[in-house]
Scaffold this motif. Sequence first.
Motif, short mmCIF file in Angstrom:
data_model
loop_
_atom_site.label_atom_id
_atom_site.label_comp_id
_atom_site.label_asym_id
_atom_site.label_seq_id
_atom_site.Cartn_x
_atom_site.Cartn_y
_atom_site.Cartn_z
N VAL A 163 0.08 -18.80 22.88
CA VAL A 163 1.45 -17.39 22.65
C VAL A 163 1.11 -15.85 23.55
CG1 VAL A 163 3.80 -17.88 21.44
CG2 VAL A 163 1.47 -16.93 20.90
N ALA A 164 1.27 -15.46 24.07
CA ALA A 164 1.18 -13.78 24.47
C ALA A 164 0.75 -13.33 23.56
CB ALA A 164 2.42 -13.34 25.52
N THR A 165 -1.24 -12.39 23.32
CA THR A 165 -1.29 -12.05 22.66
C THR A 165 -0.31 -9.89 22.62
OG1 THR A 165 -3.44 -12.83 23.05
CG2 THR A 165 -3.31 -10.50 22.03
N GLY A 166 -0.01 -9.66 23.20
CA GLY A 166 0.48 -8.44 23.46
C GLY A 166 2.18 -8.40 22.71
N ASP A 167 2.80 -10.46 22.90
CA ASP A 167 3.59 -10.63 21.99
C ASP A 167 3.60 -10.40 20.56
OD1 ASP A 167 5.00 -10.56 24.71
OD2 ASP A 167 6.09 -12.54 24.63
N MET A 168 2.69 -11.00 20.37
CA MET A 168 2.14 -11.10 19.07
C MET A 168 2.08 -8.91 18.43
SD MET A 168 2.51 -13.95 17.68
CE MET A 168 2.23 -12.95 16.02
N PHE A 169 1.02 -8.09 19.33
CA PHE A 169 0.79 -6.94 19.12
C PHE A 169 2.61 -6.46 18.70
CE2 PHE A 169 -3.74 -6.05 21.26
CZ PHE A 169 -4.26 -7.47 20.07
N LEU A 170 3.17 -6.56 19.27
CA LEU A 170 5.12 -5.38 19.49
C LEU A 170 5.24 -6.52 18.33
CD1 LEU A 170 5.61 -6.06 23.91
CD2 LEU A 170 5.35 -4.23 22.29
N ALA A 171 5.57 -6.99 18.28
CA ALA A 171 5.96 -7.91 16.76
C ALA A 171 6.20 -7.55 15.55
CB ALA A 171 6.07 -9.66 16.62
N GLY A 172 4.53 -7.21 15.42
CA GLY A 172 3.92 -6.51 13.84
C GLY A 172 4.54 -5.59 14.36
N ILE A 173 4.70 -4.75 15.14
CA ILE A 173 4.88 -3.29 14.52
C ILE A 173 6.07 -2.88 13.89
CG2 ILE A 173 5.71 -1.01 16.05
CD1 ILE A 173 4.91 -2.15 18.52
N ILE A 174 6.87 -3.52 13.72
CA ILE A 174 7.85 -2.91 12.74
C ILE A 174 7.89 -3.76 11.07
CG2 ILE A 174 10.22 -4.05 12.06
CD1 ILE A 174 11.32 -3.31 15.35
N PRO A 175 7.46 -4.86 11.52
CA PRO A 175 7.06 -4.91 10.20
C PRO A 175 5.52 -3.90 9.28
CG PRO A 175 6.84 -6.64 11.05
CD PRO A 175 7.51 -6.31 12.48
N GLY A 176 4.63 -3.64 10.31
CA GLY A 176 3.95 -2.82 10.10
C GLY A 176 4.31 -2.46 9.46
N LEU A 177 4.89 -0.58 10.04
CA LEU A 177 5.76 -0.23 9.53
C LEU A 177 7.25 -0.29 8.13
CD1 LEU A 177 7.15 1.34 13.16
CD2 LEU A 177 5.52 2.50 11.45
N MET A 178 7.86 -0.93 8.07
CA MET A 178 8.23 -2.05 6.82
C MET A 178 6.94 -1.77 5.59
SD MET A 178 10.73 -5.56 7.77
CE MET A 178 11.34 -5.38 6.27
N MET A 179 5.91 -2.16 5.70
CA MET A 179 5.14 -2.49 4.75
C MET A 179 4.52 -0.27 4.35
SD MET A 179 2.75 -5.69 5.78
CE MET A 179 1.54 -5.81 4.80
N THR A 180 4.37 -0.08 5.55
CA THR A 180 3.83 1.12 4.44
C THR A 180 5.00 2.03 4.30
OG1 THR A 180 2.65 1.23 7.18
CG2 THR A 180 2.90 4.07 6.56
N ALA A 181 6.10 2.20 4.88
CA ALA A 181 7.10 2.17 4.40
C ALA A 181 7.36 2.25 2.72
CB ALA A 181 8.27 2.69 5.03
N GLY A 182 7.21 0.74 2.22
CA GLY A 182 7.05 0.24 1.02
C GLY A 182 5.95 0.52 0.18
N PHE A 183 4.71 0.69 0.54
CA PHE A 183 3.96 0.86 0.17
C PHE A 183 3.80 2.87 -0.44
CE2 PHE A 183 0.66 -1.83 1.42
CZ PHE A 183 1.39 -2.91 0.98
N PHE A 184 4.51 3.49 0.49
CA PHE A 184 4.96 5.66 0.08
C PHE A 184 6.05 5.44 -0.89
CE2 PHE A 184 4.13 6.66 4.13
CZ PHE A 184 2.58 6.96 4.48
N LEU A 185 7.11 4.13 -0.96
CA LEU A 185 7.99 4.02 -2.32
C LEU A 185 7.01 3.64 -3.45
CD1 LEU A 185 11.26 4.05 -2.64
CD2 LEU A 185 10.98 1.57 -2.15
N VAL A 186 6.00 2.61 -3.52
CA VAL A 186 5.31 2.53 -5.03
C VAL A 186 4.50 3.46 -5.38
CG1 VAL A 186 3.19 1.04 -5.75
CG2 VAL A 186 5.08 0.02 -4.38
N ILE A 187 3.94 4.73 -4.23
CA ILE A 187 3.04 5.89 -4.72
C ILE A 187 4.45 7.14 -5.39
CG2 ILE A 187 2.27 7.52 -3.33
CD1 ILE A 187 0.91 5.72 -1.60
N PHE A 188 5.68 6.84 -4.58
CA PHE A 188 6.39 7.62 -4.86
C PHE A 188 7.35 7.20 -6.35
CE2 PHE A 188 11.03 8.66 -5.76
CZ PHE A 188 11.02 10.05 -6.05
N CYS A 189 7.35 5.67 -6.52
CA CYS A 189 7.59 5.31 -8.07
C CYS A 189 6.74 5.48 -9.23
CB CYS A 189 7.96 3.73 -7.94
SG CYS A 189 9.68 3.55 -7.31
#
Length: 421
Positions: A163-189
């Motif tokens: 598959v296209a490497t560029g497609d993989m890069f684009l597909a990782g953006i939203i999951p990466g942001l979701m993980m970042t937001a989840g880690f922020f929530l852990v720190i807040f708790c």
Amino acid sequence: MITGIAFAVLLFIGAPIGIVLGLSAAAYIFASNNQVLLGSYPIQMFGGVENYGLLAIPLFLILGEIMNGAGITTRLIGLARAFVGTVRGGLAYINVLANALMASILGSAAAQIAIMSRVIVPEMDREGYDRRFSVATTASAGLLAPIIPPSMMFVVYAVLARVATGDMFLAGIIPGLMMTAGFFLVIFCVGLVSPFPAPRPLGWGDRLRLLRDGALTLLIPVVIIGSITTGVATATESAAVACVAAYLIGRFVTREFHDRDLPRMLLAAGRNAAVVLFMVATAAVFGWVLTFGKVPQDIAAWIQTIATGPVSFMLLVNFILLVIGTVIDGIPGLIMVVPILLPIATDIYGIDPVHFGVVVSINLVLGLVSPPVGIALFIAAAVTKMKPGQIFLWTIPYCVTTAVVLVLLSIFPALTLYLVR
């Protein structure tokens, strides 16, 4: 049978995964006494690395070396401090945010965790944070490196899955942001249960200075992602352009990069790239032998008796890979499981290969902080002179958060495919 025995024995004695894959495939060939397979062995190995997309691996490794030598790392941390430095628990948020920014450049969890453990953990110690929490946050936030593009895991998967490497890069953006937001929530708790130290004051003058010093470093991820999304360059070409951008920033903006260090950086990047590419080559042979022995077909028949649809299949894969990830590192694990599971996912359950690749990668990345291997724990512990067992309990909330993200991605493929489409 002989392949499985050879694989288990070699893995048990601690042989490098590239050697495990190569010798296990050779064991099957010699046991079957098939001269055609034996003659095709070197051809399959060469074919495994005869892919233009794999050039991105040494280029991204060189980029990481140049970035470290150019002082870009400290400026990214300063940029994160300018955004969240005055919030209570600010250094913990800075830790995660700086890791997310670095992930858009480095793409390697091991390198990122080693760097951040040396830089930010002592700073959190000085401000009075629990050291176990500081190190656990650093190790867990390093999981963002293989998910937020660019990512060496995505490059390897793109080659394995065609598959296209560029497609993989684009597909990782939203999951990466979701993980970042989840880690922020852990720190807040965590802050609600055990209040964090009050942050040091940060005046507007200091904040503007940090923004000014760090802003230009964001040019590198902009070059990588921007050139791919606009179609100006492929993922490999964008890595080359980013290397030039990092060199120019280090040479003429931060003025911390020295040309005399370049040979050492190229040697280090070449050595690390050789290890990864050797694993890719032996994985090609291993996958070829498995296909010849009809192993994927047998596994597919077994899985179909359990998983009735795409969602149940993905959840089953999540469980299997979480177990595999506890004993095998990210890229080796990827190389082992993709040739077996990908055909089942795409041909039988109709799962998009890009979506499948993101879920598999996050699964295996989670193993970086899971015993008994947990390489992220060992790296962070070694740098900060702590015991991995002291850190593990504090990583559990981050692991749970990542697992929740995995379930959401498995149920809602659009979270990975939206930007690609």
